[in-house]
Design a protein around this motif. Structure first.
Motif, mmCIF file in Angstrom:
data_model
loop_
_atom_site.group_PDB
_atom_site.id
_atom_site.type_symbol
_atom_site.label_atom_id
_atom_site.label_comp_id
_atom_site.label_asym_id
_atom_site.label_seq_id
_atom_site.Cartn_x
_atom_site.Cartn_y
_atom_site.Cartn_z
ATOM 1 N N ILE A 1 49.465 9.488 46.754
ATOM 2 C CA ILE A 1 48.713 9.124 47.720
ATOM 3 C C ILE A 1 47.583 10.328 47.681
ATOM 4 N N GLN A 2 46.304 9.645 47.381
ATOM 5 C CA GLN A 2 45.199 10.740 47.530
ATOM 6 C C GLN A 2 44.579 10.583 49.278
ATOM 7 N N VAL A 3 44.592 11.764 49.901
ATOM 8 C CA VAL A 3 44.184 11.996 51.099
ATOM 9 C C VAL A 3 43.071 12.843 51.106
ATOM 10 N N ASP A 4 41.663 12.157 51.429
ATOM 11 C CA ASP A 4 40.652 12.760 51.240
ATOM 12 C C ASP A 4 40.249 13.387 52.950
ATOM 13 N N THR A 5 40.625 12.625 54.287
ATOM 14 C CA THR A 5 40.114 13.339 55.045
ATOM 15 C C THR A 5 41.493 13.268 56.117
ATOM 16 N N ILE A 6 41.725 13.933 57.163
ATOM 17 C CA ILE A 6 42.847 13.907 57.852
ATOM 18 C C ILE A 6 42.274 13.681 59.164
ATOM 19 N N GLN A 7 43.201 12.826 59.909
ATOM 20 C CA GLN A 7 42.514 12.116 61.338
ATOM 21 C C GLN A 7 43.829 12.786 62.172
ATOM 22 N N TYR A 8 43.970 13.807 62.916
ATOM 23 C CA TYR A 8 44.739 14.374 63.844
ATOM 24 C C TYR A 8 44.981 13.787 65.040
ATOM 25 N N LYS A 9 45.800 13.605 65.663
ATOM 26 C CA LYS A 9 46.493 12.941 67.021
ATOM 27 C C LYS A 9 46.706 14.116 67.883
ATOM 28 N N PRO A 10 45.762 14.255 68.975
ATOM 29 C CA PRO A 10 45.978 15.431 69.830
ATOM 30 C C PRO A 10 47.312 14.970 70.714
ATOM 31 N N LEU A 11 48.310 15.788 71.046
ATOM 32 C CA LEU A 11 49.449 15.535 71.863
ATOM 33 C C LEU A 11 48.999 15.906 73.108
ATOM 34 N N LYS A 12 49.179 17.230 73.491
ATOM 35 C CA LYS A 12 49.059 17.811 74.895
ATOM 36 C C LYS A 12 47.647 18.129 75.112
ATOM 37 N N ASN A 13 46.927 18.623 73.917
ATOM 38 C CA ASN A 13 45.692 19.264 73.994
ATOM 39 C C ASN A 13 45.084 19.361 72.488
ATOM 40 N N LYS A 14 43.892 20.053 72.341
ATOM 41 C CA LYS A 14 43.407 19.916 70.874
ATOM 42 C C LYS A 14 44.129 20.996 70.218
ATOM 43 N N ASP A 15 45.048 21.925 70.943
ATOM 44 C CA ASP A 15 45.774 22.955 70.127
ATOM 45 C C ASP A 15 47.096 22.658 69.839
ATOM 46 N N PHE A 16 47.471 21.354 70.090
ATOM 47 C CA PHE A 16 48.852 20.908 69.744
ATOM 48 C C PHE A 16 48.648 19.382 69.107
ATOM 49 N N GLN A 17 48.651 19.279 67.933
ATOM 50 C CA GLN A 17 48.181 18.068 67.367
ATOM 51 C C GLN A 17 49.142 17.717 66.157
ATOM 52 N N GLU A 18 48.979 16.557 65.815
ATOM 53 C CA GLU A 18 49.900 15.960 64.636
ATOM 54 C C GLU A 18 49.216 15.062 63.769
ATOM 55 N N VAL A 19 49.703 14.963 62.649
ATOM 56 C CA VAL A 19 49.347 13.971 61.737
ATOM 57 C C VAL A 19 50.301 13.604 60.992
ATOM 58 N N THR A 20 50.360 12.191 60.489
ATOM 59 C CA THR A 20 51.300 11.540 59.904
ATOM 60 C C THR A 20 50.595 10.783 58.813
ATOM 61 N N LEU A 21 51.478 10.807 57.597
ATOM 62 C CA LEU A 21 51.182 9.935 56.421
ATOM 63 C C LEU A 21 52.003 8.992 56.569
ATOM 64 N N GLU A 22 51.671 7.558 56.575
ATOM 65 C CA GLU A 22 52.496 6.529 56.627
ATOM 66 C C GLU A 22 52.218 5.594 55.307
ATOM 67 N N LYS A 23 53.287 4.663 55.038
ATOM 68 C CA LYS A 23 53.202 3.736 53.948
ATOM 69 C C LYS A 23 53.992 2.532 54.243
ATOM 70 N N ASP A 24 53.570 1.410 54.378
ATOM 71 C CA ASP A 24 54.338 0.054 54.811
ATOM 72 C C ASP A 24 55.082 0.381 56.323
ATOM 73 N N GLY A 25 54.451 1.155 57.027
ATOM 74 C CA GLY A 25 55.088 1.456 58.451
ATOM 75 C C GLY A 25 56.141 2.470 58.299
#
Length: 194
Positions: free
Chosen positions: A52-76
């Motif tokens: 899977i080619q990923v060009d941009t990453i969209q972070y999901k902030p958890l508690k604040n901008k200094d604690f974030q996560e990113v997930t690669l999903e395929k078919d849920g």
């Protein structure tokens, strides 16, 4: 490359191999402003492991901008789950999740400084400028650098081949890679519970 240091001077001497590299323009890797490689490793793993080619990453902030996560999903289904934790409070939260066995991440980037290395103690503080303004200015400077994929850097490839015997060599593994080793507790008088 070696450093000659005396009480009055410190000089860095570059071998001819590195003299051209020192004259080239500065480059960075994608997401390199904070000093970490989360973005690069995420994109590389997505491509190499799942095609899977990923060009941009969209972070999901958890508690604040200094604690974030990113997930690669395929078919849920979550294929990769990465997080970044900057600053001691966020690191403590991360460690608590780890102790409770509730750390779902494949990779975590941890830095002690809030906002990452760009806001670190080694940064020179400018007179009359707020920390926030200075951080934004430093971020803009890092973002203006030409980005380069690290494994395609010719100088790095030459170092691997000529000094380490190749990327997969035992010498490269010993010099550049590590793995977790539990620290054995020593039994001294200080460890005895009375």
């Amino acid at each position: 490359c070696f450093i000659k240091d005396s009480p009055k001077t410190a000089s860095v001497f570059l071998s001819p191999r590195f003299s051209s590299a020192a004259e080239e323009e500065l480059t960075s890797h994608s997401g390199g402003g904070s000093g970490g490689y989360l973005e690069h490793i995420y994109k590389y793993a997505a491509k190499e492991l799942f095609g899977i080619q990923v060009d941009t990453i969209q972070y999901k902030p958890l508690k604040n901008k200094d604690f974030q996560e990113v997930t690669l999903e395929k078919d849920g289904v979550a294929l990769l789950h990465f997080a970044l934790a900057y600053g001691f409070r966020n690191i403590q939260n991360l460690v608590q999740k780890l102790k409770r066995g509730k750390l779902p991440y494949h990779y975590v980037e941890v830095m002690a400084c809030p906002s990452g290395c760009l806001n670190g103690g080694g940064q020179i503080k400018l007179d009359g400028e707020s920390s926030k303004d200075q951080l934004q200015q430093v971020e803009r400077l890092y973002e203006s650098l030409k980005t380069e994929i690290p494994e395609k850097n010719q100088t790095v490839n030459e170092l691997y081949e000529q000094w380490l015997g190749g990327v997969e060599s035992e010498k490269a593994a010993k010099a550049l890679h590590t793995e977790y080793h539990a620290v054995e507790k020593t039994s001294t008088g200080f460890n005895i519970k009375w």
